[in-house]
Design a protein around this motif. Structure first.
Motif, PDB file in Angstrom:
ATOM      1  N   ALA A   1       0.846  -1.198   0.000  1.00 13.90           N
ATOM      2  CA  ALA A   1       0.000   0.000   0.000  1.00 13.90           C
ATOM      3  C   ALA A   1       0.884   1.252   0.000  1.00 13.90           C
ATOM      4  O   ALA A   1       2.010   1.233   0.516  1.00 13.90           O
ATOM      5  CB  ALA A   1      -0.909  -0.007   1.224  1.00 13.90           C
ATOM      6  N   PRO A   2       0.410   2.369  -0.556  1.00 16.39           N
ATOM      7  CA  PRO A   2       1.248   3.579  -0.647  1.00 16.39           C
ATOM      8  C   PRO A   2       1.712   4.102   0.700  1.00 16.39           C
ATOM      9  O   PRO A   2       2.826   4.616   0.815  1.00 16.39           O
ATOM     10  CB  PRO A   2       0.346   4.583  -1.378  1.00 16.39           C
ATOM     11  CG  PRO A   2      -1.037   4.021  -1.304  1.00 16.39           C
ATOM     12  CD  PRO A   2      -0.889   2.551  -1.217  1.00 16.39           C
TER      13      PRO A   2
ATOM     14  N   PRO B   1      -2.276  -4.658 -10.725  1.00 16.37           N
ATOM     15  CA  PRO B   1      -2.507  -3.376 -11.416  1.00 16.37           C
ATOM     16  C   PRO B   1      -1.259  -2.532 -11.632  1.00 16.37           C
ATOM     17  O   PRO B   1      -1.220  -1.724 -12.559  1.00 16.37           O
ATOM     18  CB  PRO B   1      -3.501  -2.652 -10.502  1.00 16.37           C
ATOM     19  CG  PRO B   1      -3.344  -3.300  -9.162  1.00 16.37           C
ATOM     20  CD  PRO B   1      -2.985  -4.721  -9.443  1.00 16.37           C
ATOM     21  N   PHE B   2      -0.241  -2.681 -10.784  1.00 15.11           N
ATOM     22  CA  PHE B   2       0.933  -1.805 -10.867  1.00 15.11           C
ATOM     23  C   PHE B   2       2.168  -2.561 -11.349  1.00 15.11           C
ATOM     24  O   PHE B   2       3.284  -2.087 -11.203  1.00 15.11           O
ATOM     25  CB  PHE B   2       1.215  -1.168  -9.502  1.00 15.11           C
ATOM     26  CG  PHE B   2       0.011  -0.485  -8.905  1.00 15.11           C
ATOM     27  CD1 PHE B   2      -0.398   0.746  -9.375  1.00 15.11           C
ATOM     28  CD2 PHE B   2      -0.724  -1.096  -7.900  1.00 15.11           C
ATOM     29  CE1 PHE B   2      -1.521   1.378  -8.835  1.00 15.11           C
ATOM     30  CE2 PHE B   2      -1.839  -0.484  -7.357  1.00 15.11           C
ATOM     31  CZ  PHE B   2      -2.245   0.756  -7.829  1.00 15.11           C
ATOM     32  N   GLN B   3       1.983  -3.723 -11.939  1.00 20.80           N
ATOM     33  CA  GLN B   3       3.093  -4.624 -12.250  1.00 20.80           C
ATOM     34  C   GLN B   3       4.085  -4.012 -13.220  1.00 20.80           C
ATOM     35  O   GLN B   3       3.735  -3.330 -14.172  1.00 20.80           O
ATOM     36  CB  GLN B   3       2.555  -5.932 -12.834  1.00 20.80           C
ATOM     37  CG  GLN B   3       3.636  -6.966 -13.122  1.00 20.80           C
ATOM     38  CD  GLN B   3       3.043  -8.322 -13.393  1.00 20.80           C
ATOM     39  OE1 GLN B   3       2.467  -8.946 -12.513  1.00 20.80           O
ATOM     40  NE2 GLN B   3       3.164  -8.794 -14.624  1.00 20.80           N
ATOM     41  N   SER B   4       5.370  -4.271 -12.947  1.00 21.51           N
ATOM     42  CA  SER B   4       6.462  -3.864 -13.820  1.00 21.51           C
ATOM     43  C   SER B   4       7.671  -4.729 -13.471  1.00 21.51           C
ATOM     44  O   SER B   4       7.752  -5.299 -12.385  1.00 21.51           O
ATOM     45  CB  SER B   4       6.809  -2.385 -13.610  1.00 21.51           C
ATOM     46  OG  SER B   4       8.014  -2.060 -14.285  1.00 21.51           O
TER      47      SER B   4
ATOM     48  N   ILE C   1       2.411   2.917  -7.690  1.00 22.15           N
ATOM     49  CA  ILE C   1       1.575   2.819  -6.486  1.00 22.15           C
ATOM     50  C   ILE C   1       1.358   4.201  -5.874  1.00 22.15           C
ATOM     51  O   ILE C   1       0.230   4.579  -5.523  1.00 22.15           O
ATOM     52  CB  ILE C   1       2.219   1.860  -5.463  1.00 22.15           C
ATOM     53  CG1 ILE C   1       2.134   0.415  -5.974  1.00 22.15           C
ATOM     54  CG2 ILE C   1       1.543   1.977  -4.100  1.00 22.15           C
ATOM     55  CD1 ILE C   1       2.905  -0.579  -5.128  1.00 22.15           C
ATOM     56  N   LYS C   2       2.434   4.959  -5.746  1.00 25.10           N
ATOM     57  CA  LYS C   2       2.335   6.285  -5.131  1.00 25.10           C
ATOM     58  C   LYS C   2       1.417   7.217  -5.927  1.00 25.10           C
ATOM     59  O   LYS C   2       0.781   8.108  -5.355  1.00 25.10           O
ATOM     60  CB  LYS C   2       3.734   6.918  -5.018  1.00 25.10           C
ATOM     61  CG  LYS C   2       4.649   6.226  -4.018  1.00 25.10           C
ATOM     62  CD  LYS C   2       6.049   6.837  -4.066  1.00 25.10           C
ATOM     63  CE  LYS C   2       7.014   6.092  -3.165  1.00 25.10           C
ATOM     64  NZ  LYS C   2       8.394   6.634  -3.263  1.00 25.10           N
ATOM     65  N   ASN C   3       1.362   7.001  -7.242  1.00 27.67           N
ATOM     66  CA  ASN C   3       0.551   7.864  -8.103  1.00 27.67           C
ATOM     67  C   ASN C   3      -0.780   7.218  -8.496  1.00 27.67           C
ATOM     68  O   ASN C   3      -1.517   7.777  -9.327  1.00 27.67           O
ATOM     69  CB  ASN C   3       1.340   8.219  -9.367  1.00 27.67           C
ATOM     70  CG  ASN C   3       2.577   9.046  -9.067  1.00 27.67           C
ATOM     71  OD1 ASN C   3       2.502  10.093  -8.423  1.00 27.67           O
ATOM     72  ND2 ASN C   3       3.735   8.566  -9.509  1.00 27.67           N
ATOM     73  N   ILE C   4      -1.077   6.046  -7.925  1.00 28.54           N
ATOM     74  CA  ILE C   4      -2.284   5.270  -8.274  1.00 28.54           C
ATOM     75  C   ILE C   4      -2.402   5.185  -9.796  1.00 28.54           C
ATOM     76  O   ILE C   4      -3.444   5.481 -10.401  1.00 28.54           O
ATOM     77  CB  ILE C   4      -3.564   5.881  -7.658  1.00 28.54           C
ATOM     78  CG1 ILE C   4      -3.302   6.262  -6.190  1.00 28.54           C
ATOM     79  CG2 ILE C   4      -4.721   4.900  -7.735  1.00 28.54           C
ATOM     80  CD1 ILE C   4      -2.976   5.100  -5.292  1.00 28.54           C
ATOM     81  N   ASP C   5      -1.295   4.805 -10.420  1.00 31.73           N
ATOM     82  CA  ASP C   5      -1.184   4.773 -11.882  1.00 31.73           C
ATOM     83  C   ASP C   5      -1.537   3.373 -12.380  1.00 31.73           C
ATOM     84  O   ASP C   5      -0.675   2.508 -12.523  1.00 31.73           O
ATOM     85  CB  ASP C   5       0.240   5.158 -12.292  1.00 31.73           C
ATOM     86  CG  ASP C   5       0.432   5.141 -13.799  1.00 31.73           C
ATOM     87  OD1 ASP C   5      -0.578   5.064 -14.515  1.00 31.73           O
ATOM     88  OD2 ASP C   5       1.605   5.197 -14.244  1.00 31.73           O
TER      89      ASP C   5
ATOM     90  N   SER D   1      -7.701   3.384  -3.153  1.00 29.83           N
ATOM     91  CA  SER D   1      -7.618   4.829  -2.902  1.00 29.83           C
ATOM     92  C   SER D   1      -6.280   5.173  -2.260  1.00 29.83           C
ATOM     93  O   SER D   1      -5.773   4.432  -1.409  1.00 29.83           O
ATOM     94  CB  SER D   1      -8.751   5.274  -1.969  1.00 29.83           C
ATOM     95  OG  SER D   1     -10.004   5.093  -2.581  1.00 29.83           O
ATOM     96  N   LEU D   2      -5.710   6.300  -2.672  1.00 37.84           N
ATOM     97  CA  LEU D   2      -4.420   6.726  -2.124  1.00 37.84           C
ATOM     98  C   LEU D   2      -4.529   6.988  -0.626  1.00 37.84           C
ATOM     99  O   LEU D   2      -3.664   6.575   0.152  1.00 37.84           O
ATOM    100  CB  LEU D   2      -3.937   7.986  -2.853  1.00 37.84           C
ATOM    101  CG  LEU D   2      -2.597   8.556  -2.392  1.00 37.84           C
ATOM    102  CD1 LEU D   2      -1.467   7.570  -2.650  1.00 37.84           C
ATOM    103  CD2 LEU D   2      -2.315   9.886  -3.101  1.00 37.84           C
ATOM    104  N   ASN D   3      -5.588   7.671  -0.220  1.00 39.50           N
ATOM    105  CA  ASN D   3      -5.791   7.969   1.198  1.00 39.50           C
ATOM    106  C   ASN D   3      -6.437   6.752   1.872  1.00 39.50           C
ATOM    107  O   ASN D   3      -7.532   6.340   1.501  1.00 39.50           O
ATOM    108  CB  ASN D   3      -6.703   9.193   1.343  1.00 39.50           C
ATOM    109  CG  ASN D   3      -6.818   9.662   2.782  1.00 39.50           C
ATOM    110  OD1 ASN D   3      -6.652   8.882   3.728  1.00 39.50           O
ATOM    111  ND2 ASN D   3      -7.115  10.953   2.967  1.00 39.50           N
ATOM    112  N   PRO D   4      -5.771   6.155   2.868  1.00 32.92           N
ATOM    113  CA  PRO D   4      -6.320   4.963   3.527  1.00 32.92           C
ATOM    114  C   PRO D   4      -7.723   5.182   4.083  1.00 32.92           C
ATOM    115  O   PRO D   4      -8.539   4.254   4.101  1.00 32.92           O
ATOM    116  CB  PRO D   4      -5.326   4.679   4.650  1.00 32.92           C
ATOM    117  CG  PRO D   4      -4.071   5.370   4.251  1.00 32.92           C
ATOM    118  CD  PRO D   4      -4.470   6.551   3.447  1.00 32.92           C
ATOM    119  N   LEU D   5      -8.007   6.405   4.523  1.00 30.33           N
ATOM    120  CA  LEU D   5      -9.309   6.682   5.130  1.00 30.33           C
ATOM    121  C   LEU D   5     -10.429   6.732   4.096  1.00 30.33           C
ATOM    122  O   LEU D   5     -11.609   6.689   4.455  1.00 30.33           O
ATOM    123  CB  LEU D   5      -9.248   8.004   5.898  1.00 30.33           C
ATOM    124  CG  LEU D   5      -8.240   8.029   7.066  1.00 30.33           C
ATOM    125  CD1 LEU D   5      -8.261   9.385   7.759  1.00 30.33           C
ATOM    126  CD2 LEU D   5      -8.540   6.920   8.067  1.00 30.33           C
TER     127      LEU D   5
END
Length: 659
Positions: free
Chosen positions: A244-245, A277-280, A290-294, A316-320
């Motif tokens: 998670a970010p 989703p963020f695989q590379s 991950i940091k940019n929800i790209d 969502s970037l924000n956990p809340l």
């Protein structure tokens, strides 16, 4: 249970074919001087004078020694080691079977890898956390114990592997199946969070299928308990694709239960799309994404708008801003079709009629799955607590405290019926080829060869010549014990692999049957028969290795002799390689010697019969006494025949007296 994977099978080159002086189940008889010379030659050959390449960092799991064939616990419960199941970064996993035949998985951690107090605390915390959990969708903890070299965490065996293997086979899953799986995962995570446990390493490879195709979350190596007074953890940990970010923020941000919510979103995306989703290939690129929800949904994948909406909120970037564990199942996506159960057909293809479930039936099924996953169960369990007594052993040199492996666990086992492990097995009731009988055969063979050698001519008339039947021979072989084990093909065309843990898998010719031959050094080999058409999942890796070697031998090696009918189950007990020969000890009591000039001898019938196989595959079987008196074979002379027979006798003598 960790996400265990064996290394992929590597192609064999000519240097590995029948030529490697490698570690074997018995010590080589080559002299130390020759070994040193060979090493020196190898260094020159490989250009050791040149600058050495930097060594790859060794996995801690490589420090794990193969457990003994019988692992004895301090509570009086002994386990027989079975097949090697795979390995992760820190541990190796083996089958373990108790005296009643119940089969478990043993996560095995080398004590040599526990190099400081922090590592020890981490392992004991994992044991404490997992031991405290009891949920239908969490791998059941059975027991833990230790010997001088390893710590063993005994777990419920999950014979159908993990969601990761399922996705590799299926490429993508249907939304109804994914809905079923996510409901079970949510039920397990709700239970964990209710006990104040954050898993922190949720991924497809850590979620396993039990015998009934229900999901079980395993591997609590990174799990942590968040005490009521704390709201954050700050250790950067996890698997790159699933982190998670806020975890990447380390001490700047800290993280909490929401990291598991994030991982649910990653897994749901992966099951529906076919990859995370963020695989590379580049880990740093993964972290930036991950940091940019790209991430995006590929246009060629059919993912419903309801599924996309849920995944976007979970990621969502924000956990809340992520839904709580209770809110997830209230999303519209869970109103779609869902099966009441998952069957083994899911492992190989899309299940039938999964898209034709009515809305009314789906509602009934959804409530049923939620109930089985404990969604409606009141959370009255106290939070998991790790006490000081859980981290300190009471005994000198022992690592495990009594609190983590109490002596009264005998009646707390939830054991798995071996008939439910994969497909039904047939376990022979008696040990076959007992080690005691074979050791005695070693001695008898040597004594008979010695007596025949010294038999006087005037007593030849009273000697009863044995019947001469051609023995089962090792027809082809490949030594790949630096990775897997020693593979061989018999003259019956049966193919076996003597694995490095000294257990054997034997695949029968012209049959869909194979045997797992598990060694108990005090008794012998107990045979477990299975079908190779649809084998238990825990046997598939071994069968893949057998098939790999079979294909290689059939393509590259010539036979010693023509095929012959199998009259009994014969397999390789052990082998020894020297500079003069390779020695095979078979479980029918025969000893085969392949000399480097390509002449082969086989001593059978307790030392009274000898078989010669010439380099051009000519075979002659005679009473040993005739060859000793004639000085050679009649059909084809063997160079230094009598000298070779003396070498054979001396080698068998060393085995008989364990020199």
């Amino acid at each position: 249970m960790a996400s265990y994977r064996t290394q992929p099978l590597q192609p064999l080159n000519n240097g590995q074919l029948n030529a490697r002086l490698a570690t074997t189940p018995v010590k080589s008889l080559a002299s130390p001087a020759h070994a040193a010379a060979a090493t020196a030659t190898r260094r020159v050959r490989d250009g050791a004078e040149a600058k050495e390449k930097p060594k790859k960092k060794e996995k801690l799991s490589s420090l794990c020694k193969t457990p003994p064939s019988i692992v004895r616990t301090r509570n009086g419960r002994d386990y027989q080691r079975g097949l090697f199941l795979g390995e992760g970064g820190f541990a190796r996993c083996f089958q373990m079977k108790d005296s009643s035949g119940q089969i478990f998985a043993a996560k095995t951690v080398a004590k040599a890898s526990i190099k400081n107090e922090k590592t020890k605390t981490k392992l004991l915390s994992e044991i404490k956390i997992h031991k405290s959990l009891k949920h239908p969708n969490i791998v059941n903890f059975i027991d833990c114990f230790e010997d001088d070299v390893n710590v063993y965490i005994l777990l419920e065996i999950c014979p159908h592997q993990s969601l990761m293997e399922l996705l590799k086979t299926r490429k993508v899953l249907t939304e109804p199946e994914t809905r079923f799986f996510m409901t079970q995962v949510v039920g397990a995570i709700k239970y964990l969070h209710g006990r104040r446990v954050i898993h922190r390493d949720l991924k497809l490879g850590n979620i396993f299928f039990d015998p009934n195709m229900n999901l079980k979350i395993g591997d609590f190596g990174l799990a942590s308990v968040l005490p009521a007074g704390d709201s954050r953890k700050y250790t950067i940990c996890g698997t790159p694709n699933y982190i998670a970010p806020e975890v990447l923020g380390g001490k700047t941000t800290g993280h909490s239960f929401e990291v598991d919510i994030w991982a649910i979103g990653v897994m749901m995306y992966a099951l529906l799309v076919g990859k995370p989703p963020f695989q590379s290939r580049d880990v740093q690129v993964i972290y930036e994404r991950i940091k940019n929800i790209d991430f995006a949904f590929p246009p060629d994948k059919e993912v419903s708008p309801e599924a996309k909406a849920l995944i976007k909120d979970l990621l969502s970037l924000n956990p809340l801003h992520r839904p709580t564990i209770d809110e997830i199942l209230q999303y519209d996506w869970f109103k779609g079709p869902i099966p009441s159960t998952i069957t083994p057909e899911t492992l190989v293809g899309k299940p039938r009629n999964v898209d034709s479930i009515s809305r009314q039936q789906a509602s009934v099924n959804f409530n049923h799955v939620k109930a089985n996953a404990g969604i409606y169960s009141p959370s009255n369990k106290a939070p998991v607590q790790i006490l000081k007594s859980d981290l300190e052993s009471e005994k000198p040199k022992a690592l495990l405290p009594q609190s983590l492996s109490p002596g009264d666990t005998k009646y707390k086992y939830k054991e798995v019926d071996p008939k439910q492990v994969g497909k039904p097995r047939r376990v022979f009731n008696t040990y076959i080829a007992t080690t005691k009988d074979l050791d005695q055969n070693c001695f008898d063979t040597y004594q008979n060869m010695r007596k025949i050698e010294h038999l006087r001519d005037d007593r030849l008339g009273s000697f009863e010549l044995p019947t001469c039947e051609k023995p089962v021979l090792v027809s082809k072989w490949v030594d790949y014990s630096n990775k897997y084990g020693f593979s061989y093909q018999l003259s019956t065309n049966d193919i076996g692999v003597l694995f490095n843990d000294e257990n054997t898998v034997l695949k029968f010719h012209n049959s869909d049957k194979f045997l797992e031959l598990i060694l108990n050094k005090n008794e012998g080999w107990i045979a477990i028969e299975n079908s190779s058409v649809n084998p238990p999942s825990e046997s598939r890796k071994q069968l893949d290795i057998v098939d790999f070697f079979a294909k290689y031998m059939n393509s590259n090696l010539s036979k010693v002799s023509d095929n012959e009918e199998r009259k009994e189950t014969v397999f390789l007990r052990r082998y020894t390689r020297t500079n003069e020969y390779i020695m095979f000890e078979l479980t029918d009591g025969s000893f085969q010697f392949n000399f480097k000039d390509h002449h082969k001898f086989c001593i059978s019938k307790a030392g009274t019969v000898i078989t010669h196989v010439s380099p051009n595959r000519g075979i002659e079987t005679c009473p040993l006494i005739l060859i000793l008196k004639q000085g050679n074979f009649s059909r084809e002379e063997v160079p230094e025949c009598l000298e070779k027979i003396m070498v054979v006798k001396d080698a068998i003598k060393r085995k008989a007296f364990r020199e």
